[in-house]
Enzyme design. Sequence first.
Site, mmCIF file in Angstrom:
data_model
loop_
_atom_site.group_PDB
_atom_site.id
_atom_site.type_symbol
_atom_site.label_atom_id
_atom_site.label_comp_id
_atom_site.label_asym_id
_atom_site.label_seq_id
_atom_site.Cartn_x
_atom_site.Cartn_y
_atom_site.Cartn_z
ATOM 1 C CG ASP A 151 -1.310 0.714 8.088
ATOM 2 O OD1 ASP A 151 -2.179 1.590 8.279
ATOM 3 O OD2 ASP A 151 -0.106 0.969 7.905
ATOM 4 C CE LYS A 164 0.645 1.575 4.427
ATOM 5 N NZ LYS A 164 1.240 2.843 4.801
HETATM 6 O O1 C5P Z 1 -1.149 -0.711 15.186
HETATM 7 P P1 C5P Z 1 0.321 -0.879 14.934
HETATM 8 O O2 C5P Z 1 0.929 -1.961 15.780
HETATM 9 O O3 C5P Z 1 0.649 -1.042 13.485
HETATM 10 O O4 C5P Z 1 1.009 0.499 15.374
HETATM 11 C C1 C5P Z 1 2.395 0.617 15.556
HETATM 12 C C2 C5P Z 1 2.679 1.873 16.364
HETATM 13 O O5 C5P Z 1 2.355 3.043 15.598
HETATM 14 C C3 C5P Z 1 1.846 2.015 17.637
HETATM 15 O O6 C5P Z 1 2.453 1.392 18.718
HETATM 16 C C4 C5P Z 1 1.783 3.523 17.819
HETATM 17 O O7 C5P Z 1 2.992 3.993 18.397
HETATM 18 C C5 C5P Z 1 1.759 4.033 16.405
HETATM 19 N N1 C5P Z 1 0.403 4.321 15.895
HETATM 20 C C6 C5P Z 1 -0.308 5.392 16.402
HETATM 21 N N2 C5P Z 1 -1.547 5.678 15.900
HETATM 22 C C7 C5P Z 1 -2.078 4.936 14.912
HETATM 23 C C8 C5P Z 1 -1.362 3.840 14.373
HETATM 24 C C9 C5P Z 1 -0.123 3.557 14.881
HETATM 25 O O8 C5P Z 1 0.166 6.093 17.291
HETATM 26 N N3 C5P Z 1 -3.274 5.253 14.430
#
Ligand code: C5P
Length: 286
Positions: A138, A11
């Site tokens: 994502d 993506k």
């Molecule tokens: O959800 P995921 O594990 O992919 O997110 C990785 C990191 O990115 C989270 O721990 C957070 O620090 C940050 N994040 C965030 N807000 C989001 C998506 C991700 O702060 N909407």
Amino acid sequence: MPTLTVEAPAKLNLTLDVLGRRADGYHDLNMVMQSVALSDTITLELGTGGPLSVRTNLGFLPNNEKNLAAAAALALQRETGRDAGGLSIAIHKRIPVCAGMGGGSSDAAAVLRALNGALETGLDPLELARLGEQVGSDVPYCVLGGTALAQGRGEVLTPLPSLPRCAVVVCKPSFSISTPELFRKVDGVRLRCRPDTAGVLSALEAGDLGGVARRMYNVFEDVLPHRQGAEVRAIRNELVQQGALGACMSGTGPTVFGLFSEREHAEAARESLSQSYRTVWLTETI
Ligand code: C5P
């Protein structure tokens, strides 16, 4: 034992805006997302009778449930009560790793789609996307794919008119970026520039590729350390110099991409960037 082979497309973020930090530590986002043909290939073997196993062609990636593809398989089996009777997952990676192109999330989403069909869980795509939230922010978008607006943590999805088909050159500089650190940096500054998301939505509605490309912007570009920001800008400039209609960093980077209406211009951009960078791909939107 049944074997399934599925593609997991990368993506790109045509826009990425951070609206603010939430009480749960995540951030509310506003992003226009687009799938491209550059894909990982995943082979699933069901009914192995053994413990879940995952392997990839890149030795440094996790081969346990820290790999999002394995986490997705476990989440689906746990939530639906269905059992693959032992599962082995083999991933051939092409999507650059830790690049802002959603490679791990797309692998997870492809596993969810494939197992959902094979185990006949009856979950519809939206239910499957919701299950993907448990695996990563994502993943829900990657379950649906195409052109979409992603809001909230990334899981509130609105399908959009498809971006007119075009060539895409992606270039990943060699430095890496910590996603949580970039989010922390955004929290600490007043963003000077925001993407024109409404303008991008109108351009998509009108099928205006140039109108989308001109408006692409990612707020994380503004909080990169000085030298890395300069490198991203240099790649962006080179893409535009070579005829890109617009160029932008994807996700939390560091990959930069450009959209091209002319294939020859995209080929010239790939040639030119390949002289300085090892990870350069010419792909297309899907
Ligand atoms: O959800 P995921 O594990 O992919 O997110 C990785 C990191 O990115 C989270 O721990 C957070 O620090 C940050 N994040 C965030 N807000 C989001 C998506 C991700 O702060 N909407």
